[in-house]
Motif scaffolding. Structure first.
Motif, PDB file in Angstrom:
ATOM      1  N   ILE A 224      13.240  34.827   8.565  1.00 13.53           N
ATOM      2  CA  ILE A 224      11.606  34.264   8.361  1.00 13.53           C
ATOM      3  C   ILE A 224      11.643  32.810   8.363  1.00 13.53           C
ATOM      4  O   ILE A 224      12.615  32.153   7.706  1.00 13.53           O
ATOM      5  CB  ILE A 224      11.158  35.025   7.211  1.00 13.53           C
ATOM      6  CG1 ILE A 224      10.954  36.620   7.150  1.00 13.53           C
ATOM      7  CG2 ILE A 224       9.748  34.367   6.759  1.00 13.53           C
ATOM      8  CD1 ILE A 224      10.558  37.091   5.840  1.00 13.53           C
ATOM      9  N   THR A 225      10.614  32.277   8.780  1.00 14.12           N
ATOM     10  CA  THR A 225      10.583  30.710   8.607  1.00 14.12           C
ATOM     11  C   THR A 225       9.023  30.637   8.320  1.00 14.12           C
ATOM     12  O   THR A 225       7.897  30.877   8.713  1.00 14.12           O
ATOM     13  CB  THR A 225      10.478  30.008  10.250  1.00 14.12           C
ATOM     14  OG1 THR A 225      12.022  30.346  10.756  1.00 14.12           O
ATOM     15  CG2 THR A 225      10.393  28.634  10.089  1.00 14.12           C
ATOM     16  N   GLU A 226       8.979  29.930   7.113  1.00 23.12           N
ATOM     17  CA  GLU A 226       7.584  29.465   6.526  1.00 23.12           C
ATOM     18  C   GLU A 226       6.953  28.270   7.134  1.00 23.12           C
ATOM     19  O   GLU A 226       7.920  27.398   7.420  1.00 23.12           O
ATOM     20  CB  GLU A 226       7.872  29.519   4.894  1.00 23.12           C
ATOM     21  CG  GLU A 226       7.918  30.858   4.647  1.00 23.12           C
ATOM     22  CD  GLU A 226       8.034  30.878   2.907  1.00 23.12           C
ATOM     23  OE1 GLU A 226       7.237  31.760   2.435  1.00 23.12           O
ATOM     24  OE2 GLU A 226       8.767  30.104   2.235  1.00 23.12           O
TER      25      GLU A 226
ATOM     26  N   GLY B 290       4.298  30.821   0.794  1.00 22.68           N
ATOM     27  CA  GLY B 290       3.690  31.272  -0.246  1.00 22.68           C
ATOM     28  C   GLY B 290       3.939  32.691  -0.566  1.00 22.68           C
ATOM     29  O   GLY B 290       3.293  33.603  -1.584  1.00 22.68           O
ATOM     30  N   ARG B 291       4.580  33.466   0.320  1.00 24.17           N
ATOM     31  CA  ARG B 291       4.811  34.875   0.067  1.00 24.17           C
ATOM     32  C   ARG B 291       5.693  34.995  -0.942  1.00 24.17           C
ATOM     33  O   ARG B 291       6.655  34.140  -1.201  1.00 24.17           O
ATOM     34  CB  ARG B 291       5.314  35.223   1.280  1.00 24.17           C
ATOM     35  CG  ARG B 291       4.504  35.482   2.623  1.00 24.17           C
ATOM     36  CD  ARG B 291       3.344  36.123   2.476  1.00 24.17           C
ATOM     37  NE  ARG B 291       2.437  36.167   3.564  1.00 24.17           N
ATOM     38  CZ  ARG B 291       1.251  36.742   3.567  1.00 24.17           C
ATOM     39  NH1 ARG B 291       0.812  37.538   2.540  1.00 24.17           N
ATOM     40  NH2 ARG B 291       0.432  36.605   4.631  1.00 24.17           N
ATOM     41  N   SER B 292       5.634  36.002  -1.704  1.00 30.37           N
ATOM     42  CA  SER B 292       6.654  36.431  -2.834  1.00 30.37           C
ATOM     43  C   SER B 292       7.803  36.881  -2.580  1.00 30.37           C
ATOM     44  O   SER B 292       8.064  37.463  -1.304  1.00 30.37           O
ATOM     45  CB  SER B 292       5.967  37.347  -4.069  1.00 30.37           C
ATOM     46  OG  SER B 292       5.874  38.657  -3.315  1.00 30.37           O
ATOM     47  N   VAL B 293       9.099  36.914  -3.204  1.00 27.04           N
ATOM     48  CA  VAL B 293       9.958  37.901  -3.022  1.00 27.04           C
ATOM     49  C   VAL B 293       9.842  39.149  -2.600  1.00 27.04           C
ATOM     50  O   VAL B 293      10.389  39.403  -1.754  1.00 27.04           O
ATOM     51  CB  VAL B 293      11.148  37.419  -4.242  1.00 27.04           C
ATOM     52  CG1 VAL B 293      12.296  38.331  -3.804  1.00 27.04           C
ATOM     53  CG2 VAL B 293      11.547  36.094  -4.102  1.00 27.04           C
TER      54      VAL B 293
ATOM     55  N   GLU C  89      16.225  35.109   0.842  1.00 25.70           N
ATOM     56  CA  GLU C  89      15.193  36.104   0.973  1.00 25.70           C
ATOM     57  C   GLU C  89      14.463  35.925   2.505  1.00 25.70           C
ATOM     58  O   GLU C  89      13.727  36.724   2.696  1.00 25.70           O
ATOM     59  CB  GLU C  89      14.026  35.927  -0.005  1.00 25.70           C
ATOM     60  CG  GLU C  89      14.575  36.074  -1.351  1.00 25.70           C
ATOM     61  CD  GLU C  89      15.177  37.440  -1.889  1.00 25.70           C
ATOM     62  OE1 GLU C  89      15.084  38.496  -1.048  1.00 25.70           O
ATOM     63  OE2 GLU C  89      15.903  37.456  -2.632  1.00 25.70           O
ATOM     64  N   GLU C  90      14.987  35.163   3.283  1.00 26.54           N
ATOM     65  CA  GLU C  90      14.494  34.766   4.622  1.00 26.54           C
ATOM     66  C   GLU C  90      15.164  35.480   5.658  1.00 26.54           C
ATOM     67  O   GLU C  90      14.946  35.130   6.934  1.00 26.54           O
ATOM     68  CB  GLU C  90      14.097  33.409   4.734  1.00 26.54           C
ATOM     69  CG  GLU C  90      12.809  32.958   4.121  1.00 26.54           C
ATOM     70  CD  GLU C  90      12.836  31.549   3.826  1.00 26.54           C
ATOM     71  OE1 GLU C  90      11.803  31.110   3.263  1.00 26.54           O
ATOM     72  OE2 GLU C  90      13.410  30.812   4.661  1.00 26.54           O
ATOM     73  N   PHE C  91      16.296  36.027   5.224  1.00 30.36           N
ATOM     74  CA  PHE C  91      17.179  36.650   6.468  1.00 30.36           C
ATOM     75  C   PHE C  91      17.331  38.121   5.765  1.00 30.36           C
ATOM     76  O   PHE C  91      17.942  38.245   4.548  1.00 30.36           O
ATOM     77  CB  PHE C  91      18.505  35.788   6.271  1.00 30.36           C
ATOM     78  CG  PHE C  91      19.668  36.451   7.448  1.00 30.36           C
ATOM     79  CD1 PHE C  91      19.300  36.670   8.735  1.00 30.36           C
ATOM     80  CD2 PHE C  91      20.811  36.713   6.916  1.00 30.36           C
ATOM     81  CE1 PHE C  91      20.199  37.169   9.545  1.00 30.36           C
ATOM     82  CE2 PHE C  91      21.974  37.382   7.812  1.00 30.36           C
ATOM     83  CZ  PHE C  91      21.379  37.503   9.087  1.00 30.36           C
TER      84      PHE C  91
END
Lengths: 76, 76, 76, 76, 76, 76
Positions: free
Chosen positions: D43-45, D11-14, B49-51
């Motif tokens: 995205i990098t958390e 902590g963001r949801s899908v 979900e991050e790409f």
């Protein structure tokens, strides 16, 4: 700005992360003359197989060192 | 330098990470004429979900493909 | 993915950039088993005052080396 | 290109990740005139101790706020 | 946060950079529910020899396309 | 590691870049207990149209401020 990304090996404590964040912000505001609220720091941690120097990951380097230590111990 | 950041999907094995680190370092030292100890590689892994490509995350793309496959199966 | 960012010192030729792009893509497709069209590489160049090791920029390091060489020449 | 890296607090949801990926891709294709398949987003958390403003991590800021709230409550 | 890095090919106009900055900030604040002042965007531009797909830089790809076009023109 | 990327607005002098490199390396070695030769810092500079907060580039913000100042001057 400045916006700073810092890549670290996994395993730093909360105290260390807070200390480095504070020290880097102080270093940057002092030398560049910006307000502290401008300094944003992001830390990304990497596991021992996610960082390599010269094609050898930190994890493999540790394995090789352990093997070498074991071999030296046998010989002596 | 060179300092290299490589973004990968989650799920590579330790063997794959070691192999890609070694192969990339060899490629860089050979073509740029730098010493191996100069080549530093950082890997950052991203979940599905991050790409995203074109606004569709890898996770959503898999879901859509599964739904389409299920619909095709029903029709036939 | 993989998406790769490579940081280099300024001054590489077009031929070197093409050679490293090709070699890294080959290294990554071979070791990770991905299609070549998945491999994207970004190069960012940095001047000699924009890269430092241990707090000493590459530019300052060159200056210090030149000063040391000049001092040694005088002494001999 | 464009290739986009987005740093977020954990902590963001899908659903949120899918929504932001879609909205950013739409924003970029519309304003830059590129095809959607060109837009890649990573995205990098970061945890609350991995992000800081002015030398204070998000985690420490929360602690300070909680302490201040507790002190205010005692006084009143 | 969010902190966003966007990699673009060189050559975008000031108007395009302002438009994409505004559109991305709007997309992010709307979908993630953060205040606009939290959204920071950095653009890094890359020349045609600093971006490659599958080991072929954008510059070389253009050359190959021009050569192919020239060859096709001769044949017809 | 640590490997640090610092994004700055264009226009810092060589002296400032050397000063910030030295101060950040000192801050990191002191708080994390690593050797100075482990600390690598990369600076990337961004023009005033390549950095934005809340969708407004630094360049546009300066323009808006100048316009507002001009309007205020007329009124008074």
């Amino acid at each position: 700005m400045p916006i700073i990304e810092m890549h670290l090996m996994q395993g730093r404590s909360v105290e260390q992360k807070r200390a480095v964040a504070e020290a880097v912000a102080e270093a940057v505001t002092r030398t560049l003359g910006v307000g502290p609220e401008q300094v944003r720091l992001l830390i990304t941690e990497h596991s021992s197989e996610e960082f390599s120097v010269g094609g050898v990951t930190a994890g493999r380097k540790q394995e090789l060192a352990a093997m070498q230590a074991a071999t030296s111990a046998k010989k002596s």
